[in-house]
Design a protein around this motif. Structure first.
Motif, PDB file in Angstrom:
ATOM      1  N   TYR A   1      53.471 -49.735  52.421  1.00  0.00           N
ATOM      2  CA  TYR A   1      53.833 -49.230  53.717  1.00  0.00           C
ATOM      3  C   TYR A   1      53.373 -50.047  54.748  1.00  0.00           C
ATOM      4  O   TYR A   1      53.683 -49.913  56.006  1.00  0.00           O
ATOM      5  N   CYS A   2      52.328 -51.093  54.398  1.00  0.00           N
ATOM      6  CA  CYS A   2      51.803 -52.139  55.623  1.00  0.00           C
ATOM      7  C   CYS A   2      52.859 -53.209  55.886  1.00  0.00           C
ATOM      8  O   CYS A   2      52.798 -54.060  54.874  1.00  0.00           O
TER       9      CYS A   2
ATOM     10  N   LYS B   1      56.350 -53.359  61.704  1.00  0.00           N
ATOM     11  CA  LYS B   1      56.213 -51.893  61.988  1.00  0.00           C
ATOM     12  C   LYS B   1      55.164 -51.615  63.085  1.00  0.00           C
ATOM     13  O   LYS B   1      54.139 -52.224  62.925  1.00  0.00           O
ATOM     14  N   THR B   2      55.206 -50.732  63.839  1.00  0.00           N
ATOM     15  CA  THR B   2      54.095 -50.485  64.872  1.00  0.00           C
ATOM     16  C   THR B   2      53.011 -49.829  64.181  1.00  0.00           C
ATOM     17  O   THR B   2      53.286 -49.302  62.932  1.00  0.00           O
TER      18      THR B   2
ATOM     19  N   THR C   1      51.629 -46.960  65.009  1.00  0.00           N
ATOM     20  CA  THR C   1      52.195 -45.313  64.645  1.00  0.00           C
ATOM     21  C   THR C   1      53.262 -45.336  63.461  1.00  0.00           C
ATOM     22  O   THR C   1      52.869 -44.339  62.704  1.00  0.00           O
ATOM     23  N   GLU C   2      54.051 -46.299  63.233  1.00  0.00           N
ATOM     24  CA  GLU C   2      54.933 -46.248  62.006  1.00  0.00           C
ATOM     25  C   GLU C   2      54.143 -46.302  60.896  1.00  0.00           C
ATOM     26  O   GLU C   2      54.504 -45.609  60.079  1.00  0.00           O
ATOM     27  N   GLN C   3      53.170 -47.378  60.627  1.00  0.00           N
ATOM     28  CA  GLN C   3      52.594 -47.583  59.482  1.00  0.00           C
ATOM     29  C   GLN C   3      51.624 -46.406  59.263  1.00  0.00           C
ATOM     30  O   GLN C   3      51.354 -45.768  58.011  1.00  0.00           O
TER      31      GLN C   3
ATOM     32  N   GLN D   1      51.672 -43.096  60.132  1.00  0.00           N
ATOM     33  CA  GLN D   1      52.845 -42.096  59.808  1.00  0.00           C
ATOM     34  C   GLN D   1      53.367 -42.295  58.591  1.00  0.00           C
ATOM     35  O   GLN D   1      53.358 -41.123  57.806  1.00  0.00           O
ATOM     36  N   GLU D   2      53.683 -43.316  58.060  1.00  0.00           N
ATOM     37  CA  GLU D   2      54.122 -43.467  56.767  1.00  0.00           C
ATOM     38  C   GLU D   2      53.076 -43.295  55.538  1.00  0.00           C
ATOM     39  O   GLU D   2      53.246 -42.712  54.618  1.00  0.00           O
TER      40      GLU D   2
ATOM     41  N   GLU E   1      46.054 -46.849  70.374  1.00  0.00           N
ATOM     42  CA  GLU E   1      47.445 -46.483  69.508  1.00  0.00           C
ATOM     43  C   GLU E   1      47.220 -45.753  68.412  1.00  0.00           C
ATOM     44  O   GLU E   1      47.657 -44.503  67.987  1.00  0.00           O
TER      45      GLU E   1
ATOM     46  N   VAL F   1      47.340 -41.081  67.032  1.00  0.00           N
ATOM     47  CA  VAL F   1      48.164 -40.668  65.827  1.00  0.00           C
ATOM     48  C   VAL F   1      47.567 -39.291  65.390  1.00  0.00           C
ATOM     49  O   VAL F   1      46.340 -39.109  65.220  1.00  0.00           O
TER      50      VAL F   1
END
Length: 306
Positions: free
Chosen positions: A56-57, A61-62, A64-66, A68-69, A106, A110
């Motif tokens: 997932y890294c 991706k932002t 936040t996206e990393q 959240q995943e 950021e 989260v």
């Protein structure tokens, strides 16, 4: 009581937070001063960052996206837990401080994230950054994890670290008593280090204001400088076999300051990237269980010879 003969990381987490806390790794696309030409090129000779980046890294991706995943992945197994944003790949303090602040904040915004773990080098911090992290630590858990790798300057030069152990000492002195949790990382078995050299690491590390320590044996991985050298001349390398490493690392921690939390004993490179040594696919927890048994069978414990 855990029955461990050393201060283990799981107990530290439980004592500190009172609940399960999981690190979620991030890759923000940083680089290092020994890769971009500031200090050198090619990076550390043993390094391939792909060996510790979860799927997932991705720097595309932002943050936040990393996060959240990663949280979605871990929450399938554990429904109730908090998270630490682990800035892991490359050098995560190696940027303009205003850019760093935006990235860190950021991550802390989260939901479920209660702190930061920042993997970095001893030569990539500043007083301004430490003061900022010290302020953050009043509301959040903040950990600086320094790549020490060796306390021997000749070794550091040989593996192209492009910093000295004196710089490591200075970084820890700058960071101490600031409310920041201080971690370190050491590799046992780097080229040309003797057993005594490696045991000396325990003494020198114990003089630092270390809260936690990650230990692992040298692994030769694909797409690294040592990987190329090993394929050409494997006879020049003396790598730890599993039984020898279990015996050695057990002795190593007897010389280590008894209050340092041992976060990790080994690292498990992905099988498709690992060249040597081949330990037969044993998982981290299986090797740790063997270390625990060896310590108990031989009545050894952390700090015994400190």
């Amino acid at each position: 009581m855990t029955g461990k003969r050393y201060i283990d990381y799981s107990s530290f987490i439980k004592y500190t937070f009172g609940e399960r806390v999981q690190k979620v790794s991030l890759n923000i696309g940083f680089t290092c001063p020994n890769k971009d030409g500031t200090k050198g090129y090619g990076g550390c000779t043993y390094c391939n960052n792909s060996t510790f980046n979860p799927e997932y890294c991705s720097p595309q991706k932002t943050i936040t996206e990393q996060l959240q995943e990663g949280i979605a992945f871990f929450s399938k197994k554990y429904k109730t837990q908090k998270y630490l944003a682990y800035f892991q790949a490359y050098t995560n303090t190696y940027d303009d401080i205003e850019n760093l602040k935006a990235l860190y904040e950021e991550a802390l915004a989260v939901s479920g994230v209660i702190g930061l773990v920042l993997g970095t080098r001893p030569d990539c911090i500043s007083e301004e950054l430490i003061d900022y992290l010290s302020e953050l630590s009043k509301k959040h858990f903040v950990s600086l994890e320094y790549g020490i790798e060796s306390t021997n300057n000749a070794t550091l030069k040989q593996v192209n670290r492009c910093h000295t152990f004196q710089e490591t000492i200075e970084a820890f002195n700058l960071s101490r008593n600031k409310g920041i949790h201080l971690g370190g990382h050491i590799i046992l078995g780097l080229p040309n280090e003797t057993k005594q050299d490696a045991l000396d690491h325990a003494f020198r590390l114990s003089q630092l204001p270390l809260d936690t320590l990650k230990i692992h044996h040298l692994q030769i991985v694909e797409n690294s400088i040592l990987g190329v050298k090993y394929k050409r001349s494997p006879e020049h390398f003396k790598l730890f076999e599993m039984k020898a490493y279990i015996k050695f690392v057990s002795e190593f921690i007897t010389y280590l300051r008894p209050d340092i939390v041992i976060e990790r004993f080994i690292s498990e490179a992905p099988r498709d990237l690992l060249i040597a040594p081949d330990w037969g696919g044993f998982k981290n927890f299986e090797v740790v269980a063997k270390i625990d048994k060896y310590l108990a069978d031989n009545n050894m414990f952390q700090g015994q010879n400190f």
